[in-house]
Write an enzyme that holds these catalytic residues in place. Structure first.
Site, PDB file in Angstrom:
ATOM      1  N   LYS A   1     -11.520  19.017  -1.543  1.00 18.76           N
ATOM      2  CA  LYS A   1     -12.617  18.567  -0.696  1.00 18.76           C
ATOM      3  C   LYS A   1     -13.354  19.734  -0.027  1.00 18.76           C
ATOM      4  CE  LYS A   1     -10.140  14.349   0.620  1.00 18.76           C
ATOM      5  NZ  LYS A   1     -10.636  13.227  -0.141  1.00 18.76           N
TER       6      LYS A   1
ATOM      7  N   HIS B   1      -7.631   4.117   6.256  1.00 21.17           N
ATOM      8  CA  HIS B   1      -8.618   4.849   5.458  1.00 21.17           C
ATOM      9  C   HIS B   1      -8.613   4.415   4.009  1.00 21.17           C
ATOM     10  CE1 HIS B   1      -9.062   7.310   8.958  1.00 21.17           C
ATOM     11  NE2 HIS B   1      -7.825   7.763   8.875  1.00 21.17           N
TER      12      HIS B   1
ATOM     13  N   GLU C   1     -13.038  17.878  10.137  1.00 21.43           N
ATOM     14  CA  GLU C   1     -14.403  17.357  10.121  1.00 21.43           C
ATOM     15  C   GLU C   1     -14.717  16.647  11.411  1.00 21.43           C
ATOM     16  OE1 GLU C   1     -15.015  15.923   5.510  1.00 21.43           O
ATOM     17  OE2 GLU C   1     -15.012  14.427   7.087  1.00 21.43           O
TER      18      GLU C   1
ATOM     19  N   ARG D   1     -13.852   9.810 -11.615  1.00 20.49           N
ATOM     20  CA  ARG D   1     -13.135   8.834 -12.437  1.00 20.49           C
ATOM     21  C   ARG D   1     -13.769   7.471 -12.209  1.00 20.49           C
ATOM     22  NH1 ARG D   1     -10.803   6.221  -8.090  1.00 20.49           N
ATOM     23  NH2 ARG D   1     -10.107   7.595  -6.427  1.00 20.49           N
TER      24      ARG D   1
HETATM   25  P1  ADP Z   1      -9.813   9.965   0.256  1.00 20.61           P
HETATM   26  O1  ADP Z   1      -9.858  11.042  -0.750  1.00 20.61           O
HETATM   27  O2  ADP Z   1      -8.462   9.749   0.791  1.00 20.61           O
HETATM   28  O3  ADP Z   1     -10.502   8.731  -0.238  1.00 20.61           O
HETATM   29  P2  ADP Z   1     -12.152  10.402   1.933  1.00 20.61           P
HETATM   30  O4  ADP Z   1     -12.636  11.736   2.337  1.00 20.61           O
HETATM   31  O5  ADP Z   1     -12.931   9.710   0.894  1.00 20.61           O
HETATM   32  O6  ADP Z   1     -10.636  10.527   1.507  1.00 20.61           O
HETATM   33  O7  ADP Z   1     -12.078   9.485   3.231  1.00 20.61           O
HETATM   34  C1  ADP Z   1     -11.446   8.215   3.230  1.00 20.61           C
HETATM   35  C2  ADP Z   1     -11.968   7.368   4.371  1.00 20.61           C
HETATM   36  O8  ADP Z   1     -11.765   7.985   5.638  1.00 20.61           O
HETATM   37  C3  ADP Z   1     -13.449   7.103   4.330  1.00 20.61           C
HETATM   38  O9  ADP Z   1     -13.771   6.021   3.506  1.00 20.61           O
HETATM   39  C4  ADP Z   1     -13.774   6.833   5.782  1.00 20.61           C
HETATM   40  O10 ADP Z   1     -13.433   5.537   6.154  1.00 20.61           O
HETATM   41  C5  ADP Z   1     -12.861   7.753   6.512  1.00 20.61           C
HETATM   42  N1  ADP Z   1     -13.546   9.011   6.821  1.00 20.61           N
HETATM   43  C6  ADP Z   1     -13.561  10.096   6.046  1.00 20.61           C
HETATM   44  N2  ADP Z   1     -14.253  11.096   6.611  1.00 20.61           N
HETATM   45  C7  ADP Z   1     -14.694  10.611   7.800  1.00 20.61           C
HETATM   46  C8  ADP Z   1     -15.462  11.177   8.888  1.00 20.61           C
HETATM   47  N3  ADP Z   1     -15.879  12.428   8.859  1.00 20.61           N
HETATM   48  N4  ADP Z   1     -15.733  10.390   9.938  1.00 20.61           N
HETATM   49  C9  ADP Z   1     -15.271   9.114   9.994  1.00 20.61           C
HETATM   50  N5  ADP Z   1     -14.554   8.551   9.029  1.00 20.61           N
HETATM   51  C10 ADP Z   1     -14.257   9.279   7.947  1.00 20.61           C
HETATM   52  P1  ADP Z   2     -10.605   4.420  -4.704  1.00 19.95           P
HETATM   53  O1  ADP Z   2     -11.374   5.488  -3.989  1.00 19.95           O
HETATM   54  O2  ADP Z   2     -11.118   4.102  -6.080  1.00 19.95           O
HETATM   55  O3  ADP Z   2     -10.300   3.247  -3.884  1.00 19.95           O
HETATM   56  P2  ADP Z   2      -8.172   5.750  -4.058  1.00 19.95           P
HETATM   57  O4  ADP Z   2      -8.586   7.151  -3.783  1.00 19.95           O
HETATM   58  O5  ADP Z   2      -7.844   4.840  -2.939  1.00 19.95           O
HETATM   59  O6  ADP Z   2      -9.229   5.054  -5.031  1.00 19.95           O
HETATM   60  O7  ADP Z   2      -6.932   5.805  -5.032  1.00 19.95           O
HETATM   61  C1  ADP Z   2      -7.033   5.335  -6.300  1.00 19.95           C
HETATM   62  C2  ADP Z   2      -6.049   4.266  -6.561  1.00 19.95           C
HETATM   63  O8  ADP Z   2      -5.174   4.767  -7.539  1.00 19.95           O
HETATM   64  C3  ADP Z   2      -5.154   3.830  -5.447  1.00 19.95           C
HETATM   65  O9  ADP Z   2      -5.701   2.808  -4.664  1.00 19.95           O
HETATM   66  C4  ADP Z   2      -3.993   3.293  -6.197  1.00 19.95           C
HETATM   67  O10 ADP Z   2      -4.210   1.933  -6.529  1.00 19.95           O
HETATM   68  C5  ADP Z   2      -3.984   4.091  -7.454  1.00 19.95           C
HETATM   69  N1  ADP Z   2      -2.936   5.057  -7.421  1.00 19.95           N
HETATM   70  C6  ADP Z   2      -3.007   6.306  -6.955  1.00 19.95           C
HETATM   71  N2  ADP Z   2      -1.860   6.939  -7.094  1.00 19.95           N
HETATM   72  C7  ADP Z   2      -1.022   6.038  -7.637  1.00 19.95           C
HETATM   73  C8  ADP Z   2       0.314   6.082  -8.003  1.00 19.95           C
HETATM   74  N3  ADP Z   2       1.048   7.169  -7.845  1.00 19.95           N
HETATM   75  N4  ADP Z   2       0.874   4.965  -8.510  1.00 19.95           N
HETATM   76  C9  ADP Z   2       0.129   3.876  -8.699  1.00 19.95           C
HETATM   77  N5  ADP Z   2      -1.151   3.780  -8.389  1.00 19.95           N
HETATM   78  C10 ADP Z   2      -1.715   4.846  -7.855  1.00 19.95           C
HETATM   79 MG    MG Z   3     -12.378   8.678  -0.776  1.00 22.49          MG
END
Ligand code: ADP
Ligand code: ADP
Ligand code: MG
Length: 667
Positions: free
Chosen positions: A121, A240, A205, A302
């Site tokens: 990230k 989250h 952040e 993906r």
């Molecule tokens: P991940 O890779 O786990 O999906 P993300 O960076 O996409 O991580 O963040 C997941 C969630 O966390 C976001 O959908 C949002 O709800 C929250 N989030 C992420 N960054 C921020 C931010 N800077 N301020 C507020 N909420 C955030």
């Molecule tokens: P998205 O942003 O598409 O919601 P996430 O970042 O939350 O995706 O993660 C992708 C998804 O992949 C997870 O919600 C989970 O269902 C699946 N996943 C990730 N790691 C694993 C794992 N080790 N075993 C099974 N499913 C997994």
């Molecule tokens: Mg995300």
């Protein structure tokens, strides 16, 4: 232009609903399919659906679904030409992509370089900044010392969000509201990141006010083209992680959409992106949606879990697009040709307990039924399990995705409510009732969403719905075995009841508030019963009808279905499930022996850290240990003041219900 040729056989390097989803499109396109499976999944639907299936190892993911070598070997051995990674697992692992290509196979997804560019990230944010895409203000540099990060946090201004740079699935992320909590949050984020991603580096952040998560689906090909397929709003989150997603985003304006989608396409072009991808933005919605208040968060290189909502509003099959692009074809449509119709909503049905911090649950799905249709809309169920299958502790506890599409948002929400109400699951704790409560939530209904909605209104969203009148009576009669008789014209079946007129009542013992309560069931005729219990006698009529039972009596008018669950009966009615424990009073005495001087593991897991030792005096609420289970950290705290007699050792693996901590009893 060189001729392209569609694959004749592909391997799907995943499990569950996404493996089934990919196989379905491949079959429609006449492409052969190879499934892979772990020992735990030998009987899974994805294995049965594929033309061929290969065992790739024991249940733990590191021994099976993450074994790149086993997967590539399986592809070569079965003559597959390409590998679809699904999501999760190896889908965003550039080393896997390199290995696939080196083996002479095609990876159905972007290049290893594109994945690397977006994989971390911090680096992705630096890259996007350069490409002119707005990014969340914060520190995404190299320094990792506590003092540096804490001072950056102060500069950014609280609240801040600590994020694992290698993060995903909401893991390794901690919101920090004030400086005093920074060090503890950093430690916990790092530990989770280390165990989930093998990388404990973080960025800090600004925590955006009234945040909305709006993401844009993009698609690129190997001919220099990139398009978007509109946005999805995924603001309803717990931990989250997305729970409900929809498209289009409620309240989005043409101006906002234009700004977001063009930033997303710019981001895709900046890395020569090929295949399906998602650009996630965080939006400050404190004053409505403003075209200058959205920032790049990350790119998921993906197919996304929630891609079906995009498929429903566009009428397109994104897996088909992935296959075409990977085979070398140009994008099937130009930007202008991509339609947007109506509104789609997806709800993620999980085996988890919303009332206990969404703790993942395990168990056997003794009963599982989804509706075939909904009024005024279309329904699509994406699942990888059937009734009788088990939700194991090894993988994600998702049971299904319920997806609906209708003419507009109001109709789509109504369709979703009716879909959830008609869904029946018994055997494991689920978030079904919670999802239905969310769909009925007034703020959500009016489109006033943000990522804090669930946390804010948690109490009302998880409030147990009152058990429907008649549910207990139905459970008692079902438990007596007197409902077993099939509906039949056999005169003996009808007469059977009369012969019991003077017979004693059948005894049934329910467990209510952990105590045995005795009831008796006497049969009047084959649909009329007299129940006796602590509150007296009541007569009820139970009639078999399509889809279950119709129970009537004084104050009772219930249509429900029953299902046997271990140690009891579940009554399923309108999306709600009430479970009644029916037992042998002797077993109960045994259960009472599990006293409050002991804390046991809520599920199998790994003891990550132990904070106290035997002999220590602890205060109620004090952290005793951290258990990692089902890819999450669970902090175990003291339920009361006391002295520790015994505690598990760090790094030990514990079984469900095994003792973690024992308190000294003061005799
Ligand atoms: P991940 O890779 O786990 O999906 P993300 O960076 O996409 O991580 O963040 C997941 C969630 O966390 C976001 O959908 C949002 O709800 C929250 N989030 C992420 N960054 C921020 C931010 N800077 N301020 C507020 N909420 C955030
Ligand atoms: P998205 O942003 O598409 O919601 P996430 O970042 O939350 O995706 O993660 C992708 C998804 O992949 C997870 O919600 C989970 O269902 C699946 N996943 C990730 N790691 C694993 C794992 N080790 N075993 C099974 N499913 C997994
Ligand atoms: Mg995300």
């Amino acid at each position: 232009m060189p001729m392209t040729k569609m694959f004749s056989r592909i391997l799907i390097a995943n499990r569950g609903e996404i493996a089934c989803r990919v196989i379905r499109t491949a079959q429609r396109m006449g492409i052969g399919t190879v499934a892979v499976y772990s020992d735990a999944d030998a009987q899974s639907p994805h294995v049965a659906m594929a033309d061929e299936a290969v065992n790739i190892g024991p249940a733990p993911v590191t021994d099976s679904y993450l074994r790149a070598d086993h997967i590539i070997e399986a592809a070569l051995a079965t003559g597959a030409e390409a590998i679809h990674p699904g999501y999760g697992f190896l889908s965003e692992n550039p080393g896997f992509v390199d290995a696939v290509v080196k083996a002479g196979l095609v990876f159905i997804g972007p290049s290893a370089d594109s994945i690397r560019a977006m994989g971390l990230k911090d680096a992705a944010k630096r890259l996007m900044e350069k490409a002119g895409v707005p990014v969340v203000p914060g520190y995404h540099g190299e320094a990792q010392e506590l003092v540096v990060l804490a001072s950056k946090a102060r500069e950014i201004g609280y609240p801040v969000l600590i994020k694992a740079r290698a993060g995903g699935g909401g893991k390794g992320m901690r919101k920090v509201d004030n400086p005093d909590d920074f060090a503890e949050a950093l430690g916990s984020a790092r530990r989770e990141a280390k165990s989930a991603f093998g990388d404990d580096r973080v960025l800090v952040e600004k925590y955006v006010a009234k945040p909305r998560h709006i993401e844009v689906q993009v698609f690129g090909d190997n001919h220099g083209n990139a398009v978007h397929l509109y946005e999805r709003d995924c603001s309803l989150q717990r931990r989250h992680q997305k729970v409900i997603e929809e498209a289009p985003a409620p309240g989005i304006t043409a101006e906002m959409r234009a700004a977001m989608t063009s930033a997303a396409v710019k981001a895709a072009l900046a890395i020569n992106y090929s295949g399906a991808g998602t650009i996630e933005f965080i939006v400050d919605a404190s004053e409505g949606l403003k075209a200058d208040r959205f920032w790049f968060m990350e790119m998921n290189t993906r197919l996304q879990v929630e891609h079906p909502v995009t498929e429903m509003i566009t009428g397109l099959d994104l897996v088909e697009w992935q296959l075409r692009v990977a085979a070398g074809e140009k994008l099937p449509l130009t930007q202008k040709q991509i339609p947007l119709n109506g509104h789609a909503v997806e709800a993620r049905l999980y085996a988890e307990d919303p009332a206990r911090s969404f703790l993942p649950a395990i168990g056997t799905l003794h009963h599982l039924a989804f509706p075939d249709n909904v009024t005024n809309g279309d329904i699509r169920i994406e699942t990888g399990v059937r009734a009788g299958d088990t939700i194991s502790p090894f993988y994600d506890p998702m049971i299904a995705k319920v997806v609906v599409h209708a003419a507009d948002r109001t109709a789509a929400l109504a369709a979703m409510e009716s879909a959830l109400v008609q869904t029946q699951i018994a055997g494991t704790t689920t978030n079904l009732a919670f999802l239905a409560a969310l769909i009925r939530h007034e703020g959500f209904g009016s489109g006033d969403v943000d990522t804090g909605l669930i946390d804010r209104d948690l109490a009302s969203l998880v409030a147990p719905s009152a058990t429907a009148a008649g549910a207990k009576e139905l459970a008692i009669i079902a438990a007596s075995g007197l409902l077993e008789q099939p509906a039949s014209d056999d005169p003996w079946a009808t007469l059977r009841g009369y012969s019991h007129l003077s017979s004693p009542a059948y005894p049934v013992t329910l467990i209510e508030e952990e105590k045995p309560v005795r009831y008796g069931v006497a049969i009047l005729n084959n649909e009329r019963f007299v129940l006796s219990g602590p509150a007296g006698k009541i007569e009820v009529k139970v009639r078999r009808e399509a889809g279950g039972w119709h129970v009537t009596g004084k104050g009772i008018n219930l249509r429900a279905k029953t299902a046997a669950i271990p140690n009891g009966i579940a009554v399923l009615s309108k999306g709600a499930v009430s479970s009644f424990a029916v037992t042998d009073p002797f077993l109960l005495a045994e259960a009472a022996g599990n006293a409050a001087d002991r804390l046991s593991a809520p599920m199998p897991g790994l003891v990550k850290s132990v904070r106290v030792s035997a002999g220590d005096m602890v205060k109620k609420g004090q952290i005793l240990l951290v258990l990692e289970a089902m890819k999450m950290e669970h902090t175990i705290t003291a339920p009361h003041d006391g002295k520790i007699a015994e505690i598990v050792t760090e790094s030990s693996q514990v079984k469900e219900k095994s003792s973690l901590v024992r308190f000294e009893t003061n005799e």
